[in-house]
Design an enzyme around this catalytic site. Structure first.
Site, PDB file in Angstrom:
ATOM      1  N   ASN A  66      -6.201   0.507  -2.865  1.00 24.25           N
ATOM      2  CA  ASN A  66      -7.510   0.259  -2.914  1.00 24.25           C
ATOM      3  C   ASN A  66      -8.831   0.250  -3.509  1.00 24.25           C
ATOM      4  OD1 ASN A  66      -8.198  -0.685   0.247  1.00 24.25           O
ATOM      5  ND2 ASN A  66      -7.571   0.553   1.198  1.00 24.25           N
ATOM      6  N   ASP A  92      -0.898  -1.217  -1.681  1.00 22.57           N
ATOM      7  CA  ASP A  92      -2.294  -2.027  -1.924  1.00 22.57           C
ATOM      8  C   ASP A  92      -3.539   0.102  -2.426  1.00 22.57           C
ATOM      9  OD1 ASP A  92      -5.505  -1.857  -1.262  1.00 22.57           O
ATOM     10  OD2 ASP A  92      -4.803  -2.322   0.958  1.00 22.57           O
ATOM     11  N   TYR A  98      -0.164   3.353   0.069  1.00 23.06           N
ATOM     12  CA  TYR A  98      -0.833   2.307   0.911  1.00 23.06           C
ATOM     13  C   TYR A  98      -2.672   3.521   0.547  1.00 23.06           C
ATOM     14  CZ  TYR A  98      -4.224   0.684   4.516  1.00 23.06           C
ATOM     15  OH  TYR A  98      -5.470   0.034   5.079  1.00 23.06           O
ATOM     16  N   GLU A 115       0.671  -1.635   4.993  1.00 21.36           N
ATOM     17  CA  GLU A 115      -0.008  -1.361   6.649  1.00 21.36           C
ATOM     18  C   GLU A 115       1.380  -1.987   7.924  1.00 21.36           C
ATOM     19  OE1 GLU A 115      -4.750  -2.429   8.004  1.00 21.36           O
ATOM     20  OE2 GLU A 115      -4.575  -3.002   5.392  1.00 21.36           O
TER      21      GLU A 115
END
Length: 333
Positions: free
Chosen positions: A222, A220, A180, A78
């Site tokens: 998620n 990340d 990501y 991000e």
């Protein structure tokens, strides 16, 4: 929690920032050599939730943390800095946008910050989205340069993953994948479920096809794999958005904690043994397990102590040195 950080002061608009070595590249992978090169052993992954904002608002504290841990590799997710290219024109996801007054100012702030210690010791690769969304960055110490860097799971030099979600660095004895992952979303009709399923399949295919070298996969991701990885399992399992219930019961619940995602992630993890914490991870190949020294999460509490302005906390990971006679990632000790 109220924070007190001194933002970086602006310089005159007439001063044009110098480009880092990575910004002079054309985005393609390059063979990098050096007599003093060594393999990286210390790693940091962090979803910065806008790297520019961290530079503006949280730089002293973040600088202190990076200086203290002294990682060889820093994987950022991000980034939220747009790729170079004017409106309506093709974008260059490997370079920072600088075709408007505001983007030039933002680029100057970033370049100035990264030109000072400790970041001056690193070379940076960017993989950026067209807008201030997603994007990743990889900082590698100049003494630990990778053999090749790619920006997609297909190892195609000039192709960047949409939204800049992938940076893949190949070192002598292992590969490092910074990702990501796209969020699963809440509703089937928004195509978010399909996007996440495709992503998970591609990750699994990549893992299965990359057995020639050990892999360190960080970022990340998620997804929270097990109930221990969330604070309130029952709440997240039953979560709904505006009362919507997906047709498939395994897609019900908080994105990132649905049964469908957790099962797919478990399938991927069967190829590894890893350190797993929340949705930010270091997942490493079985061949590297005997070299693991430490894996730590640097943040706690509802006031986000140690998060350095982001809504994610950093994760650090350390390896011991490989045996001198290890070949192609073999690291038995």
């Amino acid at each position: 929690m109220k924070r007190f950080f001194k933002p970086i002061e602006k310089e005159g608009s007439s001063k044009k920032p110098s480009l880092s070595p990575s910004e002079k590249d054309d985005g393609e992978n390059r063979e990098i050599s050096g007599e003093d090169k060594r393999e990286p052993l210390k790693f940091l992954t962090w979803n910065a939730n806008s790297f520019l904002l961290r530079v503006k608002n949280d730089w002293p504290e973040l600088n202190k943390f990076v200086t203290s841990f002294d990682p060889d590799v820093i994987a950022i997710q991000e980034v939220r800095v747009p790729a170079a290219g004017s409106k309506g024109a093709p974008k260059n996801p490997g370079e920072l946008k600088d075709d408007t007054n505001s983007s030039r100012e933002e680029k100057q702030i970033l370049i100035r910050a990264l030109s000072s210690l400790p970041f001056a010791n690193y070379r940076v690769w960017w993989s950026l989205a067209d807008s201030k969304y997603a994007g990743t960055a990889l900082f590698v110490k100049k003494c630990c340069q990778p053999k090749n860097v790619f920006f997609n799971l297909d190892k195609r030099a000039s192709k960047h993953e949409p939204d800049g979600r992938v940076i893949l660095a190949e070192f002598d004895t292992f590969r490092l994948l910074n990702t990501y992952a796209p969020n699963n979303g809440w509703k089937e009709e928004e195509n978010s479920f399909i996007r996440r399923r495709k992503w998970d399949k591609r990750i699994l295919d990549f893992v299965l096809q990359s057995s020639d070298k050990p892999l360190i996969w960080c970022g990340d991701l998620n997804v929270s794999h097990e109930e221990i990885d969330v604070s309130h399992p029952e709440f997240f399992s039953a979560a709904k958005l505006n009362g919507y219930v997906p047709p498939n019961k395994e897609d019900c619940g908080q994105p990132g904690f649905t049964l469908s995602e957790r099962k797919r992630f478990g399938t991927i993890l069967k190829e590894y043994r890893g350190k797993r914490m929340r949705i930010d991870y270091f997942v490493v190949s079985e061949k590297l397990k005997d070299r693991i020294v430490a894996c730590e999460i640097h943040g706690k509490g509802i006031e986000l102590q140690g998060f350095y302005g982001s809504d994610h906390c950093p994760i650090t990971f350390e390896l011991s040195q490989a045996c001198p006679n290890a070949k192609h990632g073999e690291a038995s000790m």
